[in-house]
Design a protein around this motif. Sequence first.
Motif, PDB file in Angstrom:
ATOM      1  N   LEU A 167      75.492  34.786  35.828  1.00 38.62           N
ATOM      2  CA  LEU A 167      76.012  33.936  36.900  1.00 38.62           C
ATOM      3  C   LEU A 167      75.220  32.632  36.874  1.00 38.62           C
ATOM      4  O   LEU A 167      73.993  32.638  36.780  1.00 38.62           O
ATOM      5  N   GLN A 168      75.942  31.520  36.961  1.00 35.59           N
ATOM      6  CA  GLN A 168      75.311  30.216  36.857  1.00 35.59           C
ATOM      7  C   GLN A 168      75.732  29.339  38.022  1.00 35.59           C
ATOM      8  O   GLN A 168      76.908  29.293  38.384  1.00 35.59           O
ATOM      9  N   LYS A 169      74.792  28.653  38.623  1.00 30.02           N
ATOM     10  CA  LYS A 169      75.087  27.735  39.713  1.00 30.02           C
ATOM     11  C   LYS A 169      74.677  26.326  39.319  1.00 30.02           C
ATOM     12  O   LYS A 169      73.649  26.113  38.675  1.00 30.02           O
ATOM     13  N   SER A 170      75.497  25.349  39.704  1.00 27.72           N
ATOM     14  CA  SER A 170      75.170  23.960  39.397  1.00 27.72           C
ATOM     15  C   SER A 170      74.410  23.298  40.539  1.00 27.72           C
ATOM     16  O   SER A 170      73.878  22.199  40.378  1.00 27.72           O
ATOM     17  N   VAL A 171      74.352  23.963  41.692  1.00 22.86           N
ATOM     18  CA  VAL A 171      73.557  23.505  42.830  1.00 22.86           C
ATOM     19  C   VAL A 171      72.371  24.458  42.957  1.00 22.86           C
ATOM     20  O   VAL A 171      72.563  25.639  43.291  1.00 22.86           O
ATOM     21  N   PRO A 172      71.157  24.024  42.688  1.00 27.27           N
ATOM     22  CA  PRO A 172      70.008  24.938  42.619  1.00 27.27           C
ATOM     23  C   PRO A 172      69.803  25.792  43.863  1.00 27.27           C
ATOM     24  O   PRO A 172      69.377  26.942  43.749  1.00 27.27           O
ATOM     25  N   ASP A 173      70.061  25.244  45.058  1.00 22.95           N
ATOM     26  CA  ASP A 173      69.817  26.020  46.269  1.00 22.95           C
ATOM     27  C   ASP A 173      71.095  26.628  46.838  1.00 22.95           C
ATOM     28  O   ASP A 173      71.192  26.914  48.028  1.00 22.95           O
ATOM     29  N   MET A 174      72.079  26.852  45.970  1.00 28.41           N
ATOM     30  CA  MET A 174      73.281  27.581  46.391  1.00 28.41           C
ATOM     31  C   MET A 174      72.903  28.997  46.817  1.00 28.41           C
ATOM     32  O   MET A 174      71.978  29.605  46.269  1.00 28.41           O
ATOM     33  N   TYR A 175      73.639  29.538  47.787  1.00 32.36           N
ATOM     34  CA  TYR A 175      73.340  30.865  48.331  1.00 32.36           C
ATOM     35  C   TYR A 175      74.635  31.666  48.341  1.00 32.36           C
ATOM     36  O   TYR A 175      75.557  31.392  49.116  1.00 32.36           O
ATOM     37  N   VAL A 176      74.728  32.651  47.464  1.00 37.57           N
ATOM     38  CA  VAL A 176      75.927  33.479  47.352  1.00 37.57           C
ATOM     39  C   VAL A 176      75.847  34.637  48.340  1.00 37.57           C
ATOM     40  O   VAL A 176      74.818  35.303  48.444  1.00 37.57           O
ATOM     41  N   ASP A 177      76.928  34.861  49.064  1.00 39.87           N
ATOM     42  CA  ASP A 177      77.006  35.938  50.053  1.00 39.87           C
ATOM     43  C   ASP A 177      78.231  36.788  49.734  1.00 39.87           C
ATOM     44  O   ASP A 177      79.359  36.323  49.830  1.00 39.87           O
ATOM     45  N   LEU A 178      78.002  38.038  49.333  1.00 40.56           N
ATOM     46  CA  LEU A 178      79.089  38.936  48.944  1.00 40.56           C
ATOM     47  C   LEU A 178      79.479  39.890  50.056  1.00 40.56           C
ATOM     48  O   LEU A 178      80.199  40.860  49.826  1.00 40.56           O
ATOM     49  N   SER A 179      79.033  39.626  51.275  1.00 40.66           N
ATOM     50  CA  SER A 179      79.275  40.565  52.368  1.00 40.66           C
ATOM     51  C   SER A 179      80.751  40.707  52.697  1.00 40.66           C
ATOM     52  O   SER A 179      81.186  41.760  53.168  1.00 40.66           O
ATOM     53  N   THR A 180      81.552  39.666  52.471  1.00 39.53           N
ATOM     54  CA  THR A 180      82.969  39.755  52.819  1.00 39.53           C
ATOM     55  C   THR A 180      83.734  40.721  51.924  1.00 39.53           C
ATOM     56  O   THR A 180      84.846  41.126  52.263  1.00 39.53           O
ATOM     57  N   VAL A 181      83.173  41.081  50.780  1.00 42.13           N
ATOM     58  CA  VAL A 181      83.839  42.024  49.878  1.00 42.13           C
ATOM     59  C   VAL A 181      82.976  43.255  49.584  1.00 42.13           C
ATOM     60  O   VAL A 181      83.381  44.121  48.816  1.00 42.13           O
ATOM     61  N   GLY A 182      81.817  43.345  50.211  1.00 42.19           N
ATOM     62  CA  GLY A 182      80.898  44.439  49.926  1.00 42.19           C
ATOM     63  C   GLY A 182      81.425  45.800  50.318  1.00 42.19           C
ATOM     64  O   GLY A 182      81.185  46.797  49.625  1.00 42.19           O
ATOM     65  N   GLU A 183      82.158  45.863  51.431  1.00 42.74           N
ATOM     66  CA  GLU A 183      82.677  47.152  51.880  1.00 42.74           C
ATOM     67  C   GLU A 183      83.703  47.703  50.893  1.00 42.74           C
ATOM     68  O   GLU A 183      83.705  48.892  50.559  1.00 42.74           O
ATOM     69  N   GLY A 184      84.596  46.848  50.416  1.00 43.82           N
ATOM     70  CA  GLY A 184      85.587  47.282  49.441  1.00 43.82           C
ATOM     71  C   GLY A 184      84.953  47.698  48.125  1.00 43.82           C
ATOM     72  O   GLY A 184      85.353  48.689  47.501  1.00 43.82           O
ATOM     73  N   TYR A 185      83.955  46.940  47.718  1.00 45.23           N
ATOM     74  CA  TYR A 185      83.203  47.243  46.494  1.00 45.23           C
ATOM     75  C   TYR A 185      82.576  48.630  46.575  1.00 45.23           C
ATOM     76  O   TYR A 185      82.712  49.454  45.657  1.00 45.23           O
ATOM     77  N   ALA A 186      81.908  48.920  47.671  1.00 43.65           N
ATOM     78  CA  ALA A 186      81.241  50.216  47.827  1.00 43.65           C
ATOM     79  C   ALA A 186      82.260  51.352  47.950  1.00 43.65           C
ATOM     80  O   ALA A 186      82.035  52.453  47.436  1.00 43.65           O
ATOM     81  N   THR A 187      83.375  51.096  48.627  1.00 42.70           N
ATOM     82  CA  THR A 187      84.419  52.117  48.772  1.00 42.70           C
ATOM     83  C   THR A 187      84.983  52.513  47.413  1.00 42.70           C
ATOM     84  O   THR A 187      85.159  53.703  47.108  1.00 42.70           O
ATOM     85  N   ASP A 188      85.294  51.533  46.575  1.00 41.82           N
ATOM     86  CA  ASP A 188      85.808  51.832  45.233  1.00 41.82           C
ATOM     87  C   ASP A 188      84.805  52.627  44.420  1.00 41.82           C
ATOM     88  O   ASP A 188      85.176  53.515  43.646  1.00 41.82           O
ATOM     89  N   HIS A 189      83.521  52.331  44.574  1.00 47.11           N
ATOM     90  CA  HIS A 189      82.496  53.053  43.824  1.00 47.11           C
ATOM     91  C   HIS A 189      82.403  54.509  44.271  1.00 47.11           C
ATOM     92  O   HIS A 189      82.194  55.404  43.446  1.00 47.11           O
ATOM     93  N   LEU A 190      82.533  54.750  45.567  1.00 46.41           N
ATOM     94  CA  LEU A 190      82.522  56.144  46.042  1.00 46.41           C
ATOM     95  C   LEU A 190      83.728  56.897  45.494  1.00 46.41           C
ATOM     96  O   LEU A 190      83.613  58.068  45.110  1.00 46.41           O
ATOM     97  N   ALA A 191      84.881  56.234  45.452  1.00 46.84           N
ATOM     98  CA  ALA A 191      86.080  56.872  44.899  1.00 46.84           C
ATOM     99  C   ALA A 191      85.870  57.213  43.418  1.00 46.84           C
ATOM    100  O   ALA A 191      86.232  58.306  42.953  1.00 46.84           O
ATOM    101  N   ALA A 192      85.270  56.293  42.668  1.00 46.60           N
ATOM    102  CA  ALA A 192      85.010  56.539  41.247  1.00 46.60           C
ATOM    103  C   ALA A 192      84.053  57.710  41.059  1.00 46.60           C
ATOM    104  O   ALA A 192      84.213  58.516  40.124  1.00 46.60           O
ATOM    105  N   LEU A 193      83.062  57.823  41.944  1.00 43.08           N
ATOM    106  CA  LEU A 193      82.118  58.936  41.890  1.00 43.08           C
ATOM    107  C   LEU A 193      82.847  60.269  42.060  1.00 43.08           C
ATOM    108  O   LEU A 193      82.582  61.236  41.328  1.00 43.08           O
ATOM    109  N   LEU A 194      83.764  60.329  43.006  1.00 50.53           N
ATOM    110  CA  LEU A 194      84.531  61.559  43.224  1.00 50.53           C
ATOM    111  C   LEU A 194      85.404  61.883  42.020  1.00 50.53           C
ATOM    112  O   LEU A 194      85.506  63.041  41.596  1.00 50.53           O
ATOM    113  N   GLU A 195      86.053  60.875  41.473  1.00 45.15           N
ATOM    114  CA  GLU A 195      86.921  61.084  40.308  1.00 45.15           C
ATOM    115  C   GLU A 195      86.119  61.635  39.132  1.00 45.15           C
ATOM    116  O   GLU A 195      86.605  62.503  38.385  1.00 45.15           O
TER     117      GLU A 195
END
Length: 349
Positions: A167-195
């Motif tokens: 991952l590359q940023k052109s603004v050195p003090d950029m701050y990425v926040d993945l909280s808006t998609v974190g719940e979906g990300y974790a849910t898919d991972h739990l489903a994959a674990l069960l599968e």
Amino acid sequence: MTRLTGVILATLMLLGGCDGATPSDQAPLWRAEGKTMGTYYRVLVANPPAAALTGLNGAIEQQLAEDNHQISTWQDDTILSRFNRYRGTDPQPITTGIADIVSTALRIGAKTGGAMDITIGPLVNLWGFGPEKQPTKTPDAQQIESARARVGLGHLRLIETSNGQWLQKSVPDMYVDLSTVGEGYATDHLAALLEQRGITRYLVSVGGAVLTRGVSSSQQPWRVAIQHATDESVAAEAVVDLQGHGISTSGSYRNYYELEGKRISHVIDPVTGRPIDHKLVSATVIATTALEADGWDTCLMVLGTEKAKQLALQEGLAVFLITKTEQGFTTWMSPQFSSFIISQSDKGA
């Protein structure tokens, strides 16, 4: 522990297809639940094979801890926190999981004119929904513009090669926040674990994101109810059969605080740099994965009712919106969403 900005689990009530049955009169249903990422998780498994349950509780907790270690901005030692602290522009190594999230976010962001923007971290922190404290007074125009100067998907580049992901940023003090998609990300991972354990009949959820497969222990579809959009009500606006899909809801009526006599929503518009103040109070999306659904619901909330409708129709999304009016609440669903509906409140429009 990371704090996610999606709506808490109560917004999507998990009916589980039990048709009112109690644990004593339905077929075996294994469950695990607890706290993670500043919200709650739940795993329901119908008629589980005994061998698949060995060590499953521990495996679930380990998977959630690993996800948290990747995307949390509330812990200093996570992969994302290290990227945010880095004050340079050289590509930084990331995991496949983070690359999947960023790829999804960049694609959705491009389709929404930047309404979905994972670089919004400086604004999230400015308004008190990140690791930093809530402000004691409303941020002024200069503070907002200063934060906005560090925001923009055009400043973020995902590099994927056979040797790994960066991952590359052109603004050195950029701050990425993945909280808006974190719940979906974790849910898919739990489903994959069960599968991976041979489990094919389940419902998993993290916060406002849910994913199902197969049927429940009573041989009925897994059913999820979309809650009425108020702090007090637990009534259902609609009940859906997910048909093996993921669902996610974002709303403005649960995650907020009061400042100088105004309600400050956690949903921040990247364009204005300010919390939303329109009348759309809830957006629910059904998609093939929980991550995909989670990626779209927040940007719909940013856009507001009319633009959200236009986007849903343009992209063929399965969307359910709840809007506050002077007469109460009205609902709208896209044609794609209607195929999942089992029942709907007669108060909707």
